[in-house]
Structures are given as structure tokens and as C-alpha cells.
Design a protein around this motif. Structure first.
Motif, PDB file in Angstrom:
ATOM      1  N   LEU A 119       0.829  -1.205   0.000  1.00  0.00           N
ATOM      2  CA  LEU A 119       0.000   0.000   0.000  1.00  0.00           C
ATOM      3  C   LEU A 119       0.866   1.259   0.000  1.00  0.00           C
ATOM      4  CD1 LEU A 119      -2.922   0.860  -0.053  1.00  0.00           C
ATOM      5  CD2 LEU A 119      -2.921   0.871   2.451  1.00  0.00           C
ATOM      6  N   ASP A 120       1.955   1.235   0.760  1.00  0.00           N
ATOM      7  CA  ASP A 120       2.875   2.374   0.752  1.00  0.00           C
ATOM      8  C   ASP A 120       3.475   2.576  -0.640  1.00  0.00           C
ATOM      9  OD1 ASP A 120       2.421   2.876   3.415  1.00  0.00           O
ATOM     10  OD2 ASP A 120       4.249   1.883   4.125  1.00  0.00           O
ATOM     11  N   SER A 121       3.832   1.473  -1.305  1.00  0.00           N
ATOM     12  CA  SER A 121       4.376   1.567  -2.661  1.00  0.00           C
ATOM     13  C   SER A 121       3.338   2.110  -3.634  1.00  0.00           C
ATOM     14  CB  SER A 121       4.864   0.193  -3.137  1.00  0.00           C
ATOM     15  OG  SER A 121       5.967  -0.247  -2.376  1.00  0.00           O
ATOM     16  N   LEU A 122       2.085   1.682  -3.461  1.00  0.00           N
ATOM     17  CA  LEU A 122       1.017   2.146  -4.335  1.00  0.00           C
ATOM     18  C   LEU A 122       0.780   3.642  -4.153  1.00  0.00           C
ATOM     19  CD1 LEU A 122      -1.137   1.344  -6.419  1.00  0.00           C
ATOM     20  CD2 LEU A 122      -2.707   0.947  -4.504  1.00  0.00           C
ATOM     21  N   LYS A 123       0.779   4.102  -2.896  1.00  0.00           N
ATOM     22  CA  LYS A 123       0.590   5.526  -2.633  1.00  0.00           C
ATOM     23  C   LYS A 123       1.744   6.341  -3.213  1.00  0.00           C
ATOM     24  CE  LYS A 123      -0.599   6.300   1.708  1.00  0.00           C
ATOM     25  NZ  LYS A 123      -0.625   6.043   3.177  1.00  0.00           N
ATOM     26  N   ARG A 124       2.943   5.807  -3.146  1.00  0.00           N
ATOM     27  CA  ARG A 124       4.095   6.492  -3.727  1.00  0.00           C
ATOM     28  C   ARG A 124       3.923   6.622  -5.237  1.00  0.00           C
ATOM     29  NH1 ARG A 124       8.119   4.306  -6.416  1.00  0.00           N
ATOM     30  NH2 ARG A 124      10.095   5.416  -6.657  1.00  0.00           N
ATOM     31  N   LEU A 125       3.560   5.515  -5.889  1.00  0.00           N
ATOM     32  CA  LEU A 125       3.340   5.540  -7.336  1.00  0.00           C
ATOM     33  C   LEU A 125       2.227   6.508  -7.707  1.00  0.00           C
ATOM     34  CD1 LEU A 125       3.503   1.859  -8.660  1.00  0.00           C
ATOM     35  CD2 LEU A 125       4.864   3.800  -9.453  1.00  0.00           C
ATOM     36  N   ALA A 126       1.144   6.497  -6.948  1.00  0.00           N
ATOM     37  CA  ALA A 126       0.013   7.371  -7.234  1.00  0.00           C
ATOM     38  C   ALA A 126       0.411   8.840  -7.111  1.00  0.00           C
ATOM     39  CB  ALA A 126      -1.148   7.056  -6.291  1.00  0.00           C
ATOM     40  N   THR A 127       1.252   9.160  -6.133  1.00  0.00           N
ATOM     41  CA  THR A 127       1.722  10.532  -5.959  1.00  0.00           C
ATOM     42  C   THR A 127       2.545  10.975  -7.162  1.00  0.00           C
ATOM     43  OG1 THR A 127       1.784  10.242  -3.553  1.00  0.00           O
ATOM     44  CG2 THR A 127       3.039  12.089  -4.460  1.00  0.00           C
ATOM     45  N   LEU A 128       3.442  10.110  -7.615  1.00  0.00           N
ATOM     46  CA  LEU A 128       4.267  10.426  -8.790  1.00  0.00           C
ATOM     47  C   LEU A 128       3.402  10.521 -10.046  1.00  0.00           C
ATOM     48  CD1 LEU A 128       7.283   8.049  -8.032  1.00  0.00           C
ATOM     49  CD2 LEU A 128       7.220  10.536  -7.742  1.00  0.00           C
ATOM     50  N   PHE A 129       2.428   9.632 -10.145  1.00  0.00           N
ATOM     51  CA  PHE A 129       1.501   9.643 -11.269  1.00  0.00           C
ATOM     52  C   PHE A 129       0.777  10.984 -11.356  1.00  0.00           C
ATOM     53  CE2 PHE A 129      -2.859   9.092 -12.772  1.00  0.00           C
ATOM     54  CZ  PHE A 129      -2.716   8.387 -13.948  1.00  0.00           C
ATOM     55  N   LEU A 130       0.281  11.461 -10.225  1.00  0.00           N
ATOM     56  CA  LEU A 130      -0.471  12.711 -10.210  1.00  0.00           C
ATOM     57  C   LEU A 130       0.421  13.915 -10.471  1.00  0.00           C
ATOM     58  CD1 LEU A 130      -2.891  11.970  -7.245  1.00  0.00           C
ATOM     59  CD2 LEU A 130      -3.501  12.228  -9.662  1.00  0.00           C
ATOM     60  N   HIS A 131       1.700  13.789 -10.180  1.00  0.00           N
ATOM     61  CA  HIS A 131       2.641  14.868 -10.483  1.00  0.00           C
ATOM     62  C   HIS A 131       2.915  14.936 -11.981  1.00  0.00           C
ATOM     63  CE1 HIS A 131       6.574  16.880 -10.926  1.00  0.00           C
ATOM     64  NE2 HIS A 131       6.185  17.592  -9.884  1.00  0.00           N
TER      65      HIS A 131
ATOM     66  N   ALA B  18      -5.994   7.683  -9.327  1.00  0.00           N
ATOM     67  CA  ALA B  18      -4.565   7.364  -9.346  1.00  0.00           C
ATOM     68  C   ALA B  18      -4.270   6.027  -8.674  1.00  0.00           C
ATOM     69  CB  ALA B  18      -3.774   8.477  -8.676  1.00  0.00           C
ATOM     70  N   LEU B  19      -4.923   5.747  -7.570  1.00  0.00           N
ATOM     71  CA  LEU B  19      -4.677   4.480  -6.872  1.00  0.00           C
ATOM     72  C   LEU B  19      -5.091   3.291  -7.738  1.00  0.00           C
ATOM     73  CD1 LEU B  19      -5.868   5.537  -3.315  1.00  0.00           C
ATOM     74  CD2 LEU B  19      -3.553   4.742  -3.887  1.00  0.00           C
TER      75      LEU B  19
ATOM     76  N   ASP C  74     -18.198   6.349 -12.710  1.00  0.00           N
ATOM     77  CA  ASP C  74     -17.737   4.962 -12.753  1.00  0.00           C
ATOM     78  C   ASP C  74     -16.391   4.801 -12.052  1.00  0.00           C
ATOM     79  OD1 ASP C  74     -19.654   3.302 -14.600  1.00  0.00           O
ATOM     80  OD2 ASP C  74     -19.418   5.235 -15.576  1.00  0.00           O
ATOM     81  N   SER C  75     -15.546   5.808 -12.137  1.00  0.00           N
ATOM     82  CA  SER C  75     -14.242   5.737 -11.487  1.00  0.00           C
ATOM     83  C   SER C  75     -14.386   5.714  -9.967  1.00  0.00           C
ATOM     84  CB  SER C  75     -13.375   6.933 -11.894  1.00  0.00           C
ATOM     85  OG  SER C  75     -13.137   6.942 -13.285  1.00  0.00           O
ATOM     86  N   MET C  76     -15.284   6.530  -9.439  1.00  0.00           N
ATOM     87  CA  MET C  76     -15.466   6.593  -7.990  1.00  0.00           C
ATOM     88  C   MET C  76     -16.075   5.306  -7.445  1.00  0.00           C
ATOM     89  SD  MET C  76     -14.245   9.406  -6.762  1.00  0.00           S
ATOM     90  CE  MET C  76     -15.064   9.881  -5.240  1.00  0.00           C
ATOM     91  N   GLY C  77     -16.845   4.604  -8.261  1.00  0.00           N
ATOM     92  CA  GLY C  77     -17.454   3.356  -7.805  1.00  0.00           C
ATOM     93  C   GLY C  77     -16.681   2.115  -8.196  1.00  0.00           C
ATOM     94  N   GLY C  78     -15.494   2.319  -8.807  1.00  0.00           N
ATOM     95  CA  GLY C  78     -14.763   1.189  -9.368  1.00  0.00           C
ATOM     96  C   GLY C  78     -14.084   0.290  -8.364  1.00  0.00           C
TER      97      GLY C  78
END
Length: 253
Positions: A42-54, A75-76, A139-143
Motif C-alpha cells: 500500500l505504501d508503494s502504491l501511494k508512492r506511485l500514485a503521488t508520482l503519477f499525479l505529479h 490514481a490508486l 464509474d471511477s469513484m465506484g470502481g
């Protein structure tokens, strides 16, 4: 030197992340799909999501306001398939365009006699080679509800597929993977699904998977992350190929 600069850049982005623990918890509460991940994952996923959003631009269509929660939820989910692959797999494009709900794009098609037609098809998501990913916010929010359907994973699976050209159901494979084995597993499963549907047999996989090899890969990717046992029991050879490609095994939890 390049690797050093890359690591420095990523650490700087993460250090200056605008997202709070409360932001993450609010987004994660909408995504029971991610409950299967351990703390390190989960920590790795949050890191990737942060970079993705940047690196990516998430743009609202019309008057849609792209909230922090919507950004993180998208992003997650988008980064789950690349959890063990890395953000490089999403290189070559920038924009994620988000509509409030479904949308109806206009496509130009040429029929067999050369007449050009404008075709309108209602959609909830779309991916363009070297272009944007288009998503429905609804759809994204309910995915993240675990029901075997996930719009974000579906569209980003197309992006992975497009890394070696037009989406055709075979993304660029890792060193050590066999293209003939991939083709054999997916071709047999695709033909079987089409046959089952044609004969009215019950199937636990969305019929949309049978419309094209690219859609088969994208739909099976959705199910792989949402209901992996369905893929493993229905098409075990495909499940094995997906574990090797995504470098994840959702059943090992």
C-alpha cells in the motif's frame, strides 16, 4: 548519473506531496479492492500514485470539478496494475480527461463502399494511443467495489497494451516471458469465450471481452485484480500469463 537524478527528483516530489493522511484514508475508504494489499504494498502504491499525479494532468470536462478525492481514487486504481512494473509503463502521454458520467464521442468510420460516416457511441471510458485516457467520474469513484468490473483498470490496461503499438491484446512482454505461450493461452481462451456466448452458455466474464482481443485483455485484467479466482478457475493459462506480466498474484494473500 541519470538514475541519481531520477531518484532525487522522485524523493523531492514525494517530500512535497500535497496529499495528507486524511486525503489518503478518504480515498482508500472508497476502494475495498485495495484491502488485499499489505502495508508495504500500500505504501508503494501511494508512492506511485503521488508520482503519477505529479506527471499526469487530470482535467475535468465541462464543469466537472476534479477534487482531491477523485484524483486519488483514480490514481490508486490506475497504479495498481503497475505496482510492480513502475511508472515508466505509462510514458508517452499526459492527460486524463474526466467526464461527470458517461459521454458520447463522435468517431469517423468508412464503410465498404468508401462512404464516411460519423458514429456516436455512448461510453464510460476510452484510451487513445499516445493520447489521453478518458474516464467517467461516476464509474471511477465506484470502481473499487469488488464486483469484477473496474473502468480505470480496464482503460489503463489498454495503455499498457499500447506500449508496443495499437492495442491488440499483447502488451510488450518481460524478458523471460514467451510470446507463443501468451498467444496460445489468450487465443484459446478468447475463442472459448466467444463459443460459450454464441451457444448461450453461462459465463462469469463480461461479454464485452469477446468483442476483440484488446478488449479480452482489458476485461480479463479487470477480473484478475477484482475477482482473480474467476480467471484462475475459468482460464488458468491466462491467469498464469497475467501473474507473470503484472508481476502480481492476487490469490497469494
Amino acid at each position: 548519473m541519470l538514475e541519481f537524478l531520477r531518484n532525487w527528483r522522485e524523493k523531492r516530489i514525494l517530500r512535497h506531496s500535497p496529499y495528507t493522511d486524511t486525503d489518503w484514508q478518504q480515498a482508500l475508504s472508497r476502494l475495498p479492492l485495495l484491502d488485499q494489499l499489505n502495508k508495504d504494498e500500500l505504501d508503494s502504491l501511494k508512492r506511485l500514485a503521488t508520482l503519477f499525479l505529479h506527471d499526469k494532468s487530470l482535467e475535468g470536462a465541462g464543469d466537472l470539478v476534479v477534487t482531491t478525492e477523485l484524483k486519488l481514487v483514480i490514481a490508486l486504481q490506475a497504479c495498481l496494475p503497475i505496482l510492480n512494473l513502475g511508472l515508466d509503463w505509462y510514458e508517452g502521454w499526459v492527460s486524463v480527461v474526466i467526464y461527470p458520467a458517461g459521454f458520447t464521442p463522435v468517431h469517423t468510420e468508412i464503410d465498404e463502399v468508401g462512404v464516411v460516416h460519423e458514429v456516436r457511441s455512448p461510453l464510460s471510458g476510452e484510451s487513445w494511443e499516445r493520447g489521453p485516457v478518458v474516464l467517467s467520474a461516476e464509474d471511477s469513484m465506484g470502481g473499487g467495489i469488488v464486483d469484477g468490473h473496474n473502468l480505470v483498470i480496464h482503460e489503463f490496461a489498454h495503455k499498457l497494451d499500447m506500449q508496443n503499438g495499437v492495442a491488440n491484446g499483447m502488451p510488450p512482454l518481460h524478458r523471460g516471458m514467451s510470446a507463443p505461450q501468451w498467444s496460445k493461452a489468450f487465443s484459446a481462451a478468447y475463442a472459448d469465450l466467444q463459443n460459450r456466448i454464441a451457444h448461450g452458455k453461462s459465463v462469469s466474464i463480461d461479454h464485452y471481452a469477446a468483442t476483440a482481443p484488446a478488449e479480452f485483455f482489458a476485461v480479463l485484467s479487470e477480473v484478475f485484480f477484482e475477482q482473480p479466482r474467476v480467471v484462475q478457475q475459468t482460464y488458468p493459462a491466462v491467469y498464469q500469463q497475467l501473474t507473470e506480466f503484472y508481476r502480481q498474484n492476487p490469490l497469494n494473500v
